[in-house]
Design a protein around this motif. Structure first.
Motif, short mmCIF file in Angstrom:
data_model
loop_
_atom_site.label_atom_id
_atom_site.label_comp_id
_atom_site.label_asym_id
_atom_site.label_seq_id
_atom_site.Cartn_x
_atom_site.Cartn_y
_atom_site.Cartn_z
N PRO A 55 0.66 -1.28 0.08
CA PRO A 55 -0.14 0.09 0.00
C PRO A 55 0.86 1.47 0.04
CG PRO A 55 -0.12 -0.96 2.01
CD PRO A 55 0.79 -1.95 1.40
N VAL A 56 0.38 2.25 -0.60
CA VAL A 56 1.13 3.54 -0.82
C VAL A 56 0.65 4.43 0.37
CG1 VAL A 56 1.63 5.45 -2.07
CG2 VAL A 56 1.29 3.15 -3.33
N THR A 57 1.52 4.43 1.46
CA THR A 57 0.87 5.43 2.59
C THR A 57 1.82 6.74 2.67
OG1 THR A 57 2.62 4.10 3.80
CG2 THR A 57 0.24 3.33 3.78
N ASP A 58 2.86 6.82 1.97
CA ASP A 58 3.73 8.06 2.23
C ASP A 58 2.99 9.00 1.43
OD1 ASP A 58 5.33 6.67 3.52
OD2 ASP A 58 6.73 6.08 1.73
N SER A 59 3.59 10.09 1.70
CA SER A 59 2.91 11.60 1.02
C SER A 59 3.35 11.43 -0.17
CB SER A 59 3.46 12.75 1.91
OG SER A 59 4.73 12.83 2.14
N THR A 60 4.43 10.84 -0.76
CA THR A 60 4.84 10.83 -2.07
C THR A 60 4.82 9.25 -2.61
OG1 THR A 60 7.09 10.77 -1.30
CG2 THR A 60 6.25 12.72 -2.04
N VAL A 61 4.61 9.28 -3.88
CA VAL A 61 4.75 7.86 -4.56
C VAL A 61 6.19 7.46 -4.36
CG1 VAL A 61 4.76 6.67 -6.81
CG2 VAL A 61 2.94 8.30 -6.01
N VAL A 62 6.50 6.17 -3.95
CA VAL A 62 7.74 5.59 -3.98
C VAL A 62 8.48 5.59 -5.36
CG1 VAL A 62 9.15 3.70 -3.32
CG2 VAL A 62 6.93 4.22 -2.16
N ARG A 63 9.70 6.09 -5.20
CA ARG A 63 10.32 6.44 -6.47
C ARG A 63 11.80 5.54 -6.35
NH1 ARG A 63 8.76 10.75 -9.65
NH2 ARG A 63 7.12 11.94 -8.16
N PRO A 64 11.90 4.07 -6.47
CA PRO A 64 12.78 3.39 -6.35
C PRO A 64 13.73 3.79 -7.54
CG PRO A 64 10.99 1.99 -7.22
CD PRO A 64 10.55 3.46 -6.99
N SER A 65 15.04 3.69 -6.88
CA SER A 65 16.09 3.90 -8.00
C SER A 65 16.88 2.95 -8.39
CB SER A 65 16.97 4.94 -6.89
OG SER A 65 17.54 4.29 -5.93
N ALA A 88 -6.28 6.69 0.37
CA ALA A 88 -4.88 6.87 1.07
C ALA A 88 -3.99 7.02 -0.28
CB ALA A 88 -4.34 5.52 1.57
N LEU A 89 -4.48 6.53 -1.30
CA LEU A 89 -3.39 6.90 -2.48
C LEU A 89 -3.75 8.12 -3.03
CD1 LEU A 89 -1.63 5.15 -4.49
CD2 LEU A 89 -3.71 4.61 -5.68
N ALA A 90 -5.02 8.61 -3.12
CA ALA A 90 -5.10 10.01 -3.49
C ALA A 90 -4.38 11.06 -2.64
CB ALA A 90 -6.59 10.22 -3.60
N GLU A 91 -4.42 10.61 -1.23
CA GLU A 91 -3.90 11.62 -0.16
C GLU A 91 -2.45 11.74 -0.79
OE1 GLU A 91 -5.59 11.13 3.56
OE2 GLU A 91 -3.58 11.39 4.17
N SER A 92 -1.79 10.53 -0.90
CA SER A 92 -0.32 10.49 -0.86
C SER A 92 0.24 11.22 -2.13
CB SER A 92 0.21 8.95 -0.85
OG SER A 92 -0.31 8.04 -2.14
N LEU A 93 -0.89 11.15 -3.21
CA LEU A 93 -0.27 11.82 -4.34
C LEU A 93 -0.77 13.02 -4.53
CD1 LEU A 93 -1.37 8.87 -6.81
CD2 LEU A 93 0.97 9.71 -6.54
N ARG A 150 -10.04 12.47 -4.99
CA ARG A 150 -10.53 11.40 -5.43
C ARG A 150 -11.03 11.25 -6.84
NH1 ARG A 150 -15.01 8.93 -1.67
NH2 ARG A 150 -15.18 7.82 -3.39
N GLU A 151 -11.38 12.17 -7.31
CA GLU A 151 -11.98 12.10 -8.93
C GLU A 151 -10.89 12.36 -9.69
OE1 GLU A 151 -14.53 15.48 -10.82
OE2 GLU A 151 -16.00 14.09 -9.55
N ALA A 152 -9.91 13.24 -9.30
CA ALA A 152 -8.83 13.34 -10.12
C ALA A 152 -7.79 12.01 -10.39
CB ALA A 152 -7.77 14.55 -9.66
N LEU A 153 -7.77 11.40 -8.99
CA LEU A 153 -7.26 10.07 -8.93
C LEU A 153 -7.66 9.11 -10.10
CD1 LEU A 153 -4.91 8.24 -7.66
CD2 LEU A 153 -6.59 7.62 -6.13
#
Lengths: 318, 191
Positions: free
Chosen positions: A93-103, B154-159, B163-166
């Motif tokens: 699950p993506v829980t961080d505030s940014t998308v994980v960017r693996p290098s 959570a995904l929308a928040e992380s990005l 929700r609609e844009a996601l």
């Protein structure tokens, strides 16, 4: 499902009358929100069908209306493939505030696999690693053993060859020793000594072969005889050495009870497979009839001079 | 037969969307997507070809000097005509090609092969996506029904998205992926 969704569903199934259909199309051509909603509803419905989550009634309509078209059937195939892919494992699950960017490639590989798939992949990788290591170890051991075997075989062959050569040399040495002993006996018993005298009266060189007998004696029995003819111009004296322990030799020839006739310093022994000898050539004019003493001295590695032998021989002139 | 647009005609068409070339490009792509879906939903056989044909006709009208105020609405009207023509043509072409229908076992085997092909193509096409896009698609379309809403939130928040844009972004990525997979599968079938 809302009324609006019901209408959109009917549109997707081609169940709307032409007029309503056109109205909706005009709306979604001018309103991207409606269009996006329609697209997402279609996707959700296709995914629900793929997962068997549609109601029997909706499923029946879906199969009858929607699947009649080949492009839509392809969409269902895609959904099935995506479902299979997703079912292979859950994605982190993506829980961080940014998308994980693996290098690194490892992180990218790790992210592309999920859950059971990841576990299986790691297990397989570990097993593969172990098998590879074992194979490599066996291969190295095998190579070493083969190398050792080849070395042993080579050593055996060399030893056998060396033994054969040694035996051959020993046999040659025995034969030569016997031959020399016989020659020596013959030289001692013959008068004049046949091996030393020039065979031909017409020869310009007279030769005398002497065996080195040590410093304490000049040899048992009669002294060897050297006959010098009128034509003889050179005398060649050859001393055969039993041992060769010196880096150089000094040779002195003197008449018995007379003066030194010939003196040669730092002579080098001639070593062949059969013997070791010293050879000097003296003008015949220097040698008169009579008895002569040939003294041999050796030069040690330390620079010391040691007596090696004294040989007595008799000269006659014809 | 669809003829390719000249660069001048295409530039004129783009200008019709927006005087700014970048914004015009985005709007053109949006409308193209809408047209393709329209033709799909209407059941025409070659949605992409019909979309190109629609744009060609609109460009020709622009060449003729016709002023178009609502490019979306105008394209829709042209697309309806293209659709009708395509469906008519398709009806004429809809002669039965096969008289021997495969039995159930054969159909099942073909279906399995087709599924394998799609899976293989999906792997290839996922690899072509950036890691962010791939993660987003896989995460968004997970089937965990209980957690789906929470996960998407959570995904929308992380990005940093609504929700609609996601949902729109995920759908576009999915469409792109689906197009890639379908083309890949068709190529393999052709081989």
């Amino acid at each position: 499902m809302s009324n609006s969704d019901e209408m959109l569903t009917r549109y997707l199934f081609g169940e709307l009358p032409e007029s309503e259909q056109s109205q909706l199309e005009e709306r979604y051509f001018n309103d991207t929100q409606i269009f996006e909603r329609l697209v997402q509803l279609e996707t959700a419905m296709v995914d629900s069908y793929t997962r068997g989550q549609l109601s029997p009634e909706l499923r029946d309509r879906f199969e009858r209306a929607y699947l009649a078209d080949s492009n839509r059937r392809a969409r269902v195939r895609f959904s099935e493939a995506l479902k299979t892919k997703l079912d292979l494992g859950a994605v982190l699950p993506v829980t961080d505030s940014t998308v994980v960017r693996p290098s690194s490639w490892w992180q990218r590989l790790s992210l592309s696999m999920t859950g059971t798939q990841k576990w299986l992949a790691f297990s397989m990788a570990l097993a593969l690693l172990l098998v590879s290591a074992a194979t490599l170890w066996l291969w190295i051991q095998n190579s070493r053993l083969r190398q050792d075997l080849a070395n042993i075989h080579s050593q055996q062959t060399n030893q056998e060859q060396h033994a054969r050569e040694t035996e051959q040399q020993l046999a040659d040495e025995r034969a030569r020793t016997q031959q020399l002993s016989a020659e020596l006996d013959r030289a001692r018993t013959q008068t004049p000594p046949a091996p030393t005298a020039p065979e031909s009266s017409g020869s310009t060189i007279a030769s005398l072969v002497l065996m080195v007998s040590g410093v304490r004696g000049t040899g048992a029995g009669d002294a060897p005889k050297l006959i010098i003819h009128k034509e003889t111009q050179q005398i060649r004296l050859q001393l055969k050495l039993k041992e060769h322990d010196y880096k150089g030799y000094n040779l002195v020839l003197q008449a018995v009870g007379g003066n030194e006739i010939y003196n040669r310093q730092n002579l080098k022994a001639r070593i062949t497979r059969s013997d070791t000898s010293l050879t000097v050539t003296i003008p015949a004019s220097k040698i008169a009839a009579g008895d002569y003493l040939l003294t041999l001295r050796g030069l040690t590695a330390a620079g010391e001079i040691q007596d090696v032998s004294q040989s007595l021989f008799h000269v006659e002139k014809e | 037969m669809t003829a390719a647009l000249t660069s001048t005609a295409f530039a004129r068409l783009l200008y019709c969307f927006d005087p700014d070339r970048d914004r015009a490009g985005e709007k053109y792509e949006d409308l193209r997507r809408t047209l393709i879906k329209f033709f799909e939903w209407r059941g025409t056989p070659f949605p992409e070809d019909h979309t190109d044909e629609t744009f060609n006709r609109v460009a020709r009208k622009l060449d003729e000097g016709i002023e178009i105020k609502n490019i979306g609405g105008y394209c829709y009207e042209v697309a309806r005509l293209v659709c009708l023509e395509a469906l008519k043509g398709n009806d004429r072409k809809c002669e039965p090609l096969e008289t021997d229908y495969p039995d159930a076992a054969q159909a099942d085997a073909e279906r399995r092969l087709e599924h394998e092909r799609y899976l293989h193509c999906l792997e290839q096409c996922l690899d072509k996506l950036s890691i962010e896009s791939r993660t987003l698609v896989i995460e968004y379309y997970q089937d965990d029904k209980r957690d789906r809403i929470e996960r998407r939130r959570a995904l929308a928040e992380s990005l940093g998205l609504q929700r609609e844009a996601l949902a729109n972004r995920a759908q576009r990525l999915r469409d792109k992926l689906e197009l890639c997979v379908t083309r890949c599968s068709n190529r393999k079938t052709a081989i």
